[in-house]
Design an enzyme around this catalytic site. Structure first.
Site, PDB file in Angstrom:
ATOM      1  N   THR A 260      46.788 -75.093  28.583  1.00  0.00           N
ATOM      2  CA  THR A 260      47.977 -75.061  27.740  1.00  0.00           C
ATOM      3  C   THR A 260      48.185 -73.643  27.213  1.00  0.00           C
ATOM      4  O   THR A 260      47.220 -72.955  26.903  1.00  0.00           O
ATOM      5  CB  THR A 260      47.830 -76.037  26.563  1.00  0.00           C
ATOM      6  OG1 THR A 260      47.769 -77.377  27.074  1.00  0.00           O
ATOM      7  CG2 THR A 260      49.003 -75.934  25.594  1.00  0.00           C
TER       8      THR A 260
ATOM      9  N   ASP B 227      42.555 -72.274  32.646  1.00  0.00           N
ATOM     10  CA  ASP B 227      43.169 -72.228  31.325  1.00  0.00           C
ATOM     11  C   ASP B 227      43.139 -70.800  30.801  1.00  0.00           C
ATOM     12  O   ASP B 227      42.410 -69.946  31.318  1.00  0.00           O
ATOM     13  CB  ASP B 227      42.398 -73.158  30.370  1.00  0.00           C
ATOM     14  CG  ASP B 227      43.224 -73.630  29.184  1.00  0.00           C
ATOM     15  OD1 ASP B 227      44.320 -73.068  28.955  1.00  0.00           O
ATOM     16  OD2 ASP B 227      42.770 -74.547  28.480  1.00  0.00           O
ATOM     17  N   GLY B 228      43.908 -70.549  29.771  1.00  0.00           N
ATOM     18  CA  GLY B 228      43.874 -69.264  29.099  1.00  0.00           C
ATOM     19  C   GLY B 228      42.852 -69.276  27.984  1.00  0.00           C
ATOM     20  O   GLY B 228      42.107 -70.242  27.795  1.00  0.00           O
ATOM     21  N   ALA B 229      42.801 -68.189  27.219  1.00  0.00           N
ATOM     22  CA  ALA B 229      41.898 -68.098  26.070  1.00  0.00           C
ATOM     23  C   ALA B 229      42.505 -67.136  25.062  1.00  0.00           C
ATOM     24  O   ALA B 229      43.255 -66.227  25.422  1.00  0.00           O
ATOM     25  CB  ALA B 229      40.516 -67.616  26.489  1.00  0.00           C
TER      26      ALA B 229
ATOM     27  N   LYS C  90      42.541 -59.825  25.517  1.00  0.00           N
ATOM     28  CA  LYS C  90      41.794 -60.983  25.024  1.00  0.00           C
ATOM     29  C   LYS C  90      40.280 -60.743  25.014  1.00  0.00           C
ATOM     30  O   LYS C  90      39.535 -61.547  24.462  1.00  0.00           O
ATOM     31  CB  LYS C  90      42.092 -62.218  25.901  1.00  0.00           C
ATOM     32  CG  LYS C  90      43.568 -62.603  25.936  1.00  0.00           C
ATOM     33  CD  LYS C  90      44.096 -62.952  24.563  1.00  0.00           C
ATOM     34  CE  LYS C  90      45.488 -63.574  24.605  1.00  0.00           C
ATOM     35  NZ  LYS C  90      46.520 -62.672  25.162  1.00  0.00           N
TER      36      LYS C  90
ATOM     37  N   LYS D  38      39.505 -70.767  21.679  1.00  0.00           N
ATOM     38  CA  LYS D  38      40.731 -71.387  22.173  1.00  0.00           C
ATOM     39  C   LYS D  38      41.332 -72.253  21.073  1.00  0.00           C
ATOM     40  O   LYS D  38      40.663 -72.589  20.106  1.00  0.00           O
ATOM     41  CB  LYS D  38      40.450 -72.242  23.419  1.00  0.00           C
ATOM     42  CG  LYS D  38      40.122 -71.409  24.646  1.00  0.00           C
ATOM     43  CD  LYS D  38      39.905 -72.240  25.895  1.00  0.00           C
ATOM     44  CE  LYS D  38      41.007 -73.218  26.171  1.00  0.00           C
ATOM     45  NZ  LYS D  38      42.339 -72.560  26.273  1.00  0.00           N
ATOM     46  N   GLY D  39      42.588 -72.588  21.244  1.00  0.00           N
ATOM     47  CA  GLY D  39      43.245 -73.462  20.286  1.00  0.00           C
ATOM     48  C   GLY D  39      44.472 -72.869  19.644  1.00  0.00           C
ATOM     49  O   GLY D  39      45.080 -73.486  18.777  1.00  0.00           O
ATOM     50  N   GLY D  40      44.873 -71.666  20.101  1.00  0.00           N
ATOM     51  CA  GLY D  40      46.098 -71.079  19.562  1.00  0.00           C
ATOM     52  C   GLY D  40      47.317 -71.940  19.831  1.00  0.00           C
ATOM     53  O   GLY D  40      48.293 -71.898  19.080  1.00  0.00           O
TER      54      GLY D  40
ATOM     55  N   GLU E 249      41.793 -79.694  25.713  1.00  0.00           N
ATOM     56  CA  GLU E 249      41.329 -78.614  26.578  1.00  0.00           C
ATOM     57  C   GLU E 249      39.815 -78.666  26.775  1.00  0.00           C
ATOM     58  O   GLU E 249      39.315 -78.478  27.885  1.00  0.00           O
ATOM     59  CB  GLU E 249      41.741 -77.263  25.983  1.00  0.00           C
ATOM     60  CG  GLU E 249      43.225 -76.965  26.113  1.00  0.00           C
ATOM     61  CD  GLU E 249      43.640 -75.709  25.392  1.00  0.00           C
ATOM     62  OE1 GLU E 249      44.657 -75.113  25.792  1.00  0.00           O
ATOM     63  OE2 GLU E 249      42.968 -75.311  24.409  1.00  0.00           O
TER      64      GLU E 249
END
Length: 262
Positions: free
Chosen positions: A33, A89-91, A129, A102-104, A111
Site C-alpha cells: 500500500t 511493498d514500499g517502506a 528512505k 512502515k505504516g505511513g 501489510e
C-alpha cells in the site's frame, strides 16, 4: 506518451518496474500500500495485459484492492491464497539490516500479516528512505478504539525505559476525526527521532493491551530495490549478501497509463 514525472516518482517507478520482473506466471503476490506500491501494481497490470502474465494478487488495503481490480489484476484474499510466493511493498524507512518502519499509509497491520505469510518480501523505495538508524519517521502503532487514552498512557510510560530520543505521541487524524483503519482501529504515531533497539521496542509495544500491531518490520524484508530518477536501480539481498545494479528503461512506460484490462 508518458506524463511528466517528478524525480521522486521516476525513482519509485524504476524500483517498481525492476521488482515486477521478479514475478512469474503462477505466483501468488502480496501487493503493498502507498504511492510506491501503486507503481508496482501498474507495472504488474501492464505485464498481464502485454505478456499474458497469470498471477493472483493479495492486496494489503482497500485502496490497493480497488486499484488492482480496476487495472484488471486477479485479486483474491489471503485465506484463499493460503501462502504467498512474494510480497512487494514500499517502506517509510529502512536501515542497513533491511529493518523497516512502515505504516505511513495506515495499512501496517494487513501489510505485516501479508508479508509474514510470504516466502519473501521485497521492498521498493527511493534512496531518501535509507537511514543509518530507524526513528526519524514517526513510528505508527495500530490501537483499538476502546480505552484509547489508557493505551496511549501505557505506551508513553513504556517509552521511558526504551532507547529512544523522543517520546511524543499523536493520534492520526483524517480531517476533523481520528483516522479509522481498514480493521476499524486508530493509529498512534510515536515521534521517537531515533530508535536504539528496534527489536526490543517492537516486542515490548505488542505486549501492551490495546496495541494491535506496530510498524517495525524486523527480519521480514529479504531484498530492497532502490530506484533513482535516472532509472538506475540497486538491489540489495540481505540473505545472499549481494548488491546488484541495473538500469531501467523508461521508453515503454506510457503503457502504464493505458486502458485497464477488461
Amino acid at each position: 506518451m508518458i506524463p511528466d514525472l517528478s524525480p521522486s516518482d521516476k525513482a519509485k517507478l524504476a524500483a517498481a518496474k525492476q521488482a515486477s520482473l521478479a514475478i512469474e506466471t503462477g505466483m501468488r503476490v502480496g501487493l503493498g500500500t502507498g504511492s510506491t506500491a501503486a507503481w508496482l501494481v501498474k507495472c504488474l497490470a501492464a505485464r498481464v495485459r502485454e505478456e499474458g502474465l497469470a498471477i493472483k494478487c493479495v492486496p494489503t488495503s482497500t485502496q490497493t484492492a480497488e486499484l488492482a481490480r480496476g487495472l484488471g489484476l486477479d485479486v483474491i484474499t489471503l485465506d484463499q491464497a493460503g501462502t504467498l510466493d512474494v510480497t512487494i511493498d514500499g517502506a517509510d524507512e529502512f536501515d542497513a539490516h533491511l529493518n523497516l518502519i512502515k505504516g505511513g499509509g495506515a495499512a501496517l497491520l494487513q501489510e505485516k500479516i501479508v508479508a509474514t505469510a510470504s516466502a519473501q518480501m521485497i521492498v521498493i523505495a527511493d534512496s531518501d528512505k535509507e537511514v543509518a538508524t530507524l526513528g526519524a519517521f514517526a513510528l505508527p502503532i495500530e490501537v483499538i478504539p476502546f480505552g484509547l487514552e489508557s493505551t496511549r498512557k501505557q505506551v508513553e510510560e513504556m517509552l521511558l525505559a526504551m532507547e529512544v530520543e523522543g517520546r511524543e505521541t499523536s493520534l492520526r487524524m483524517k480531517e476533523t476525526a481520528p483516522l479509522v483503519t481498514d480493521e476499524g482501529n486508530h493509529i498512534l504515531d510515536l515521534h521517537l527521532k531515533r530508535i536504539g533497539n528496534a527489536p526490543q521496542l517492537a516486542m515490548t509495544l505488542n505486549q501492551i493491551p490495546g496495541v494491535v500491531e506496530n510498524g517495525l518490520f524486523i527480519d521480514i524484508c529479504d531484498r530492497v530495490i532502490i530506484g533513482s530518477g535516472d532509472g538506475k536501480v540497486e538491489t540489495r539481498d540481505i540473505n545472499a549478501g549481494t548488491i546488484e545494479t541495473d538500469q531501467v528503461d523508461f521508453a515503454n512506460a506510457e503503457n502504464l497509463f493505458g486502458d485497464p484490462a477488461p
